[in-house]
Design an enzyme around this catalytic site. Structure first.
Site, short mmCIF file in Angstrom:
data_model
loop_
_atom_site.label_atom_id
_atom_site.label_comp_id
_atom_site.label_asym_id
_atom_site.label_seq_id
_atom_site.Cartn_x
_atom_site.Cartn_y
_atom_site.Cartn_z
N LYS A 22 0.85 -1.20 0.00
CA LYS A 22 0.00 0.00 0.00
C LYS A 22 0.88 1.25 0.00
O LYS A 22 0.65 2.18 -0.78
CB LYS A 22 -0.88 0.00 1.24
CG LYS A 22 -1.51 1.36 1.58
CD LYS A 22 -2.36 1.34 2.81
CE LYS A 22 -1.62 1.54 4.08
NZ LYS A 22 -1.30 2.94 4.43
N ASN A 23 1.90 1.26 0.85
CA ASN A 23 2.65 2.49 1.06
C ASN A 23 3.64 2.81 -0.04
O ASN A 23 4.25 3.89 -0.03
CB ASN A 23 3.34 2.47 2.43
CG ASN A 23 2.32 2.64 3.55
OD1 ASN A 23 1.15 2.94 3.28
ND2 ASN A 23 2.74 2.42 4.77
N CYS A 117 -5.49 12.92 13.09
CA CYS A 117 -5.26 11.49 12.84
C CYS A 117 -5.46 10.78 14.19
O CYS A 117 -5.29 11.36 15.23
CB CYS A 117 -3.82 11.30 12.32
SG CYS A 117 -3.33 9.59 12.30
N ARG A 122 -0.03 14.83 13.01
CA ARG A 122 0.84 14.38 11.92
C ARG A 122 1.05 15.58 10.99
O ARG A 122 0.41 15.72 9.98
CB ARG A 122 0.23 13.18 11.19
CG ARG A 122 0.24 11.94 12.08
CD ARG A 122 -0.33 10.74 11.40
NE ARG A 122 0.48 10.28 10.29
CZ ARG A 122 0.06 9.31 9.48
NH1 ARG A 122 -1.15 8.81 9.64
NH2 ARG A 122 0.81 8.90 8.48
N ASP A 307 5.05 0.92 12.04
CA ASP A 307 3.83 0.26 11.55
C ASP A 307 3.70 -1.17 12.05
O ASP A 307 2.68 -1.81 11.82
CB ASP A 307 3.79 0.26 10.02
CG ASP A 307 3.58 1.66 9.48
OD1 ASP A 307 3.70 1.84 8.26
OD2 ASP A 307 3.32 2.58 10.29
N ARG A 399 -8.34 -0.59 5.07
CA ARG A 399 -7.54 0.43 4.39
C ARG A 399 -6.21 -0.16 3.93
O ARG A 399 -5.65 0.28 2.94
CB ARG A 399 -7.23 1.60 5.35
CG ARG A 399 -8.43 2.40 5.75
CD ARG A 399 -8.01 3.64 6.49
NE ARG A 399 -7.02 4.40 5.71
CZ ARG A 399 -6.55 5.58 6.10
NH1 ARG A 399 -6.94 6.12 7.24
NH2 ARG A 399 -5.68 6.23 5.36
C1 EPZ Z 1 4.34 7.04 6.17
O1 EPZ Z 1 3.59 8.09 6.73
C2 EPZ Z 1 3.43 5.83 6.16
N1 EPZ Z 1 2.26 6.10 5.34
C3 EPZ Z 1 2.99 5.50 7.59
O2 EPZ Z 1 2.24 4.29 7.52
C4 EPZ Z 1 4.23 5.24 8.44
O3 EPZ Z 1 3.82 5.02 9.77
C5 EPZ Z 1 5.16 6.46 8.36
O4 EPZ Z 1 5.49 6.74 6.99
C6 EPZ Z 1 6.46 6.23 9.12
O5 EPZ Z 1 7.13 5.11 8.58
C7 EPZ Z 1 2.35 5.99 4.01
O6 EPZ Z 1 3.40 5.68 3.47
C8 EPZ Z 1 1.10 6.25 3.22
P1 EPZ Z 1 6.54 10.42 8.02
P2 EPZ Z 1 4.17 9.61 6.65
O7 EPZ Z 1 6.44 11.69 7.24
O8 EPZ Z 1 4.90 9.81 5.39
C9 EPZ Z 1 6.89 13.71 11.44
C10 EPZ Z 1 0.45 2.87 7.86
O9 EPZ Z 1 0.13 2.34 8.94
N2 EPZ Z 1 6.62 14.68 10.36
O10 EPZ Z 1 7.69 9.50 7.76
O11 EPZ Z 1 3.06 10.54 6.99
C11 EPZ Z 1 5.68 12.85 11.73
O12 EPZ Z 1 4.81 13.48 12.64
C12 EPZ Z 1 0.85 4.32 7.85
O13 EPZ Z 1 0.53 2.27 6.75
C13 EPZ Z 1 6.66 16.04 10.66
O14 EPZ Z 1 6.91 16.44 11.80
O15 EPZ Z 1 5.19 9.59 7.87
C14 EPZ Z 1 6.31 11.61 12.30
O16 EPZ Z 1 6.58 11.82 13.68
C15 EPZ Z 1 0.56 5.02 9.17
N3 EPZ Z 1 6.42 16.93 9.65
C16 EPZ Z 1 7.63 11.49 11.55
O17 EPZ Z 1 7.89 12.79 11.00
C17 EPZ Z 1 6.15 16.52 8.37
O18 EPZ Z 1 5.96 17.38 7.49
C18 EPZ Z 1 7.61 10.49 10.41
O19 EPZ Z 1 6.51 10.79 9.57
C19 EPZ Z 1 6.12 15.14 8.10
C20 EPZ Z 1 6.37 14.24 9.11
#
Ligand code: EPZ
Length: 424
Positions: A22-23, A117, A122, A307, A399
């Site tokens: 998915k991701n 969320c 997030r 995850d 999902r």
């Molecule tokens: C991706 O989300 C995945 N989703 C998430 O999987 C996964 O948990 C996450 O990466 C971490 O591996 C998809 O790929 C669709 P991040 P993403 O940006 O890209 C902070 C699932 O269960 N952050 O790597 O949104 C954020 O709050 C889902 O399949 C900021 O502060 O995650 C987090 O603490 C849930 N500002 C950390 O970085 C930003 O602009 C990592 O988030 C972006 C992120």
């Protein structure tokens, strides 16, 4: 609304195939927006609610798609709209992935802020920072990100992310490939889903150095050519299926997966007493009846993925002794714990650390899903709970897991999907 009704106590054994990831499917679909001619065929795209939601978003933008038996065809030559509406973005945060491609292709984008969320804030500030550094002006108006490039084209620059971010790395990649000049992304995410996106972009003619490392250098090009591409398999679904084998003391093989995408998780399974046998395209887990307590700290790839945190906690309820699970990525991703405790688990939370006392006898009852991986942990726990566990609101589960109950039943579980009405 649907629920899963799980009769606990069966040992799971056998072989099951992983679905497409998915991701990585979601950014691949977004990247198709970068091509203004031709049709792209993406193989191994899972039949999931999030994929259907993203298709609705592409349709809203004027992009033609068709889907049949895990093959998705996309033609974005008629892309005419640059707005991602709240109703769709609210359903799926990954809609933010259209920001980079729309700016790169059209020079403007209007994307709804994703809103809240289930497991805490997030933010998307890193996405916006990157787009501004690439030459877009960004304002927030009435809950929408209004982005517009100042010149005729995004301009390459250096972007250094304060923390590793999968989504912002992907968005920046998709903006930079058509920017003028060179873009350097520092502290880039190395997740397999990002590596896959780089491979797809390169197949279409993008010039990217450093794929799979934390520093990516992109030489912008004028345009990309439509190319067909095959998605990777889903490492989190695989790890969830392996957890189902481990918690029931069974022996299961997940085929069609690259074990390198799950090295940190496989190490933890071995530390917990399971034996792991891998070959180039499959993973076999031999469970144990004496699961050893095993601490986990979640981190960006290649370390243990957030995850898998909820599913691991479910497993540790059956371990001999007390385990500590810290989530360093999402500090509030613990909505599954009150529900696991209703099954009889003994888990305490303090800040971003869960303390799991084991082994505890779980007794089936009705529990509520709150988010995708929380619902997966409740299903895993239901496999060993005595009696019947009913997991409600499994639209969360749908999902990210393709026919999960069919896969688990093929391994010996007793799960039925039933519709139900909620009070009120
Ligand atoms: C991706 O989300 C995945 N989703 C998430 O999987 C996964 O948990 C996450 O990466 C971490 O591996 C998809 O790929 C669709 P991040 P993403 O940006 O890209 C902070 C699932 O269960 N952050 O790597 O949104 C954020 O709050 C889902 O399949 C900021 O502060 O995650 C987090 O603490 C849930 N500002 C950390 O970085 C930003 O602009 C990592 O988030 C972006 C992120």
């Amino acid at each position: 609304m649907d629920k899963l009704v799980i009769q606990g106590g069966n040992r799971l054994n056998g072989t099951v195939k992983a679905s497409g990831s998915k991701n990585s499917a979601l950014p691949l679909m977004a990247a198709a927006l970068l091509c203004d001619t031709g049709e792209i065929t993406l193989e191994r795209i899972p039949d999931l609610k999030d994929i259907r939601t993203f298709r609705k978003l592409l349709d809203y933008l004027g992009v033609e798609t068709s889907y049949h038996e895990n093959t998705l065809r996309i033609s974005s030559s008629d892309l005419r709209c640059v707005k991602a509406p709240y109703e769709l973005v609210k359903q799926m945060r990954a809609s933010i992935y259209v920001l980079g491609p729309l700016l790169a292709r059209f020079g403007q984008a209007s994307v709804s802020l994703p809103g809240g969320c289930a497991f805490g804030p997030r933010p998307i500030d890193f996405h916006l920072m990157a787009m501004e550094k690439l030459g877009a002006s960004i304002s927030i108006e009435k809950g929408f990100i209004e982005a517009k490039i100042k010149g005729s084209r995004l301009k390459g620059t250096t972007i250094d992310f304060p923390t590793t971010t999968v989504g912002a790395t992907g968005n920046t990649l998709m903006a930079a490939v058509l920017a003028e000049g060179t873009t350097l992304i520092k502290n880039a995410a190395m997740e397999p889903e990002i590596v896959t996106l780089c491979c797809f972009l390169e197949a279409m003619g993008a010039r990217i150095d450093g794929t799979g490392t934390t520093t990516l250098e992109i030489q912008g090009v004028e345009s990309l050519d439509a190319k067909d591409f095959t998605n990777i398999f889903d490492r989190i679904e695989t790890a969830t299926l392996l957890t189902a084998g481990a918690i029931t003391g069974g022996s299961i093989t997940v085929s069609d997966i690259d074990p390198g995408h799950l090295a940190a998780v496989l190490e933890k399974f071995e530390e917990s007493g399971c034996s792991i046998i891998t070959d180039s395209g499959s993973i076999t887990l031999e469970g144990t009846d004496a699961i050893a307590r095993t601490d986990v700290i979640t981190n960006p790839f290649p370390l243990f993925p957030t995850d898998m945190q909820a599913q691991w906690i479910a497993l540790m309820t059956q371990a001999q002794g007390t385990s500590h699970v810290i989530d360093r990525v999402y500090h509030e991703r613990f909505n599954h714990i009150p529900e696991l405790n209703r099954l009889g688990a003994r888990i305490e939370i303090r800040n971003n650390e869960a303390t799991v006392h084991g082994p505890t006898r779980l007794t089936g009852t009705t529990v509520m899903s709150t988010d995708l991986r929380a619902s997966a942990s409740l299903v895993v726990a239901g496999l060993v709970a005595e009696g019947v566990t009913e997991v409600l609101r499994i639209y969360h589960l749908d999902r990210g897991y393709e026919q999960i109950e069919k896969k688990l039943n093929s391994l010996g579980a007793s799960i039925t999907r039933e519709s139900y009405q909620e009070f009120g």
